[in-house]
Enzyme design. Structure first.
Site, PDB file in Angstrom:
ATOM      1  N   HIS A 193       3.104  -8.083  -1.021  1.00 10.76           N
ATOM      2  CA  HIS A 193       2.822  -6.649  -0.917  1.00 10.76           C
ATOM      3  C   HIS A 193       1.717  -6.453   0.117  1.00 10.76           C
ATOM      4  O   HIS A 193       0.896  -7.351   0.346  1.00 10.76           O
ATOM      5  CB  HIS A 193       2.349  -6.096  -2.259  1.00 10.76           C
ATOM      6  CG  HIS A 193       3.412  -6.051  -3.308  1.00 10.76           C
ATOM      7  ND1 HIS A 193       3.274  -5.318  -4.462  1.00 10.76           N
ATOM      8  CD2 HIS A 193       4.641  -6.638  -3.387  1.00 10.76           C
ATOM      9  CE1 HIS A 193       4.346  -5.453  -5.209  1.00 10.76           C
ATOM     10  NE2 HIS A 193       5.196  -6.257  -4.576  1.00 10.76           N
ATOM     11  N   GLU A 223      -1.042  -4.862  -0.009  1.00 14.75           N
ATOM     12  CA  GLU A 223      -2.395  -5.052  -0.549  1.00 14.75           C
ATOM     13  C   GLU A 223      -2.756  -6.530  -0.661  1.00 14.75           C
ATOM     14  O   GLU A 223      -3.870  -6.931  -0.315  1.00 14.75           O
ATOM     15  CB  GLU A 223      -2.523  -4.418  -1.950  1.00 14.75           C
ATOM     16  CG  GLU A 223      -2.249  -2.936  -1.985  1.00 14.75           C
ATOM     17  CD  GLU A 223      -0.820  -2.601  -2.385  1.00 14.75           C
ATOM     18  OE1 GLU A 223      -0.641  -1.638  -3.140  1.00 14.75           O
ATOM     19  OE2 GLU A 223       0.132  -3.295  -1.941  1.00 14.75           O
ATOM     20  N   CYS A 253       0.479  -1.459  -7.627  1.00 15.57           N
ATOM     21  CA  CYS A 253       1.103  -1.945  -8.863  1.00 15.57           C
ATOM     22  C   CYS A 253       0.073  -2.774  -9.637  1.00 15.57           C
ATOM     23  O   CYS A 253      -1.056  -2.995  -9.163  1.00 15.57           O
ATOM     24  CB  CYS A 253       2.331  -2.788  -8.528  1.00 15.57           C
ATOM     25  SG  CYS A 253       1.942  -4.359  -7.724  1.00 15.57           S
ATOM     26  N   CYS A 265      -1.190  -5.897  -7.713  1.00 20.47           N
ATOM     27  CA  CYS A 265      -2.127  -5.565  -6.641  1.00 20.47           C
ATOM     28  C   CYS A 265      -3.450  -5.045  -7.188  1.00 20.47           C
ATOM     29  O   CYS A 265      -4.507  -5.346  -6.643  1.00 20.47           O
ATOM     30  CB  CYS A 265      -1.480  -4.572  -5.689  1.00 20.47           C
ATOM     31  SG  CYS A 265      -0.097  -5.304  -4.771  1.00 20.47           S
TER      32      CYS A 265
END
Length: 151
Positions: free
Chosen positions: A55, A57, A85, A88
Site C-alpha cells: 500500500h 502508506e 486501513c 496501514c
C-alpha cells in the site's frame, strides 16, 4: 486560490495516486513530510509487486525509515489520499508518525475514523493527530472513476 502547505503536500500525494492509476493500481498516493520538506513519496504497487502489503502508506514509510536509518519517524507527517486501513494504521502507529492527513474516507476498509478506529484502541501504542478532508473531492473522484472503469 489554494496555497496552504497542507494542500500542496496533498497535491503531491494526489500526483502519486495518479501515477499508481497509470500503472493499473488502485489510485492511492502518499507522501511523508518532515521539517516542511517531502522526504518520501509512493503510490500503491500491490499488483506490480505481487505484494498485498505494498500500500502507498507502507511503501512511503519504508522509504522514509530506510533513508532515516531508523524504524521510527518522530516529527514526520503523512499525507495520503484515502483513509488508511488497519494494516496501514498499525504501521503509522509503529513508525510514530506525528500527524496523519487523509483526503477521503474509506467506509468499507478504513480504520481511522471508519471501521475499527485503530488509534482509539487500548492496544495502540501511539496515535498521531488526525486531519481529514484536504483534497477530498479530487481523491474521491479519482477513486470513483477508477472503479467505474473496472465495472
Amino acid at each position: 486560490m489554494r496555497n496552504t502547505k497542507c494542500e500542496t503536500f496533498m497535491d503531491s500525494a494526489l500526483e502519486q495516486a495518479r501515477a499508481a492509476e497509470r500503472r493499473g493500481e488502485v489510485p492511492i498516493g502518499a507522501v511523508i513530510v518532515k521539517d516542511g520538506t517531502i522526504i518520501a513519496r509512493a503510490g500503491n504497487r500491490t499488483r506490480e509487486l505481487n505484494d498485498p502489503t505494498a500500500h502507498a502508506e507502507i511503501l512511503v514509510i519504508r522509504q522514509a525509515c530506510n533513508d532515516a536509518v531508523s524504524e521510527r519517524l518522530p516529527g514526520a507527517d503523512l499525507y495520503v489520499t484515502l483513509e488508511p486501513c488497519a494494516m496501514c494504521a498499525a504501521a503509522i502507529s509503529f513508525a510514530r508518525i506525528r500527524r496523519l492527513y487523509f483526503a477521503t474516507y474509506d467506509k468499507k476498509g478504513g480504520a481511522v475514523v471508519s471501521g475499527p478506529r485503530f488509534f482509539l484502541a487500548d492496544t495502540c501504542h501511539h496515535a498521531p493527530d488526525v486531519y481529514d478532508g484536504i483534497g477530498r473531492d479530487e481523491a474521491a473522484i479519482l477513486l470513483k472513476s477508477f472503479f467505474n472503469g473496472k465495472r
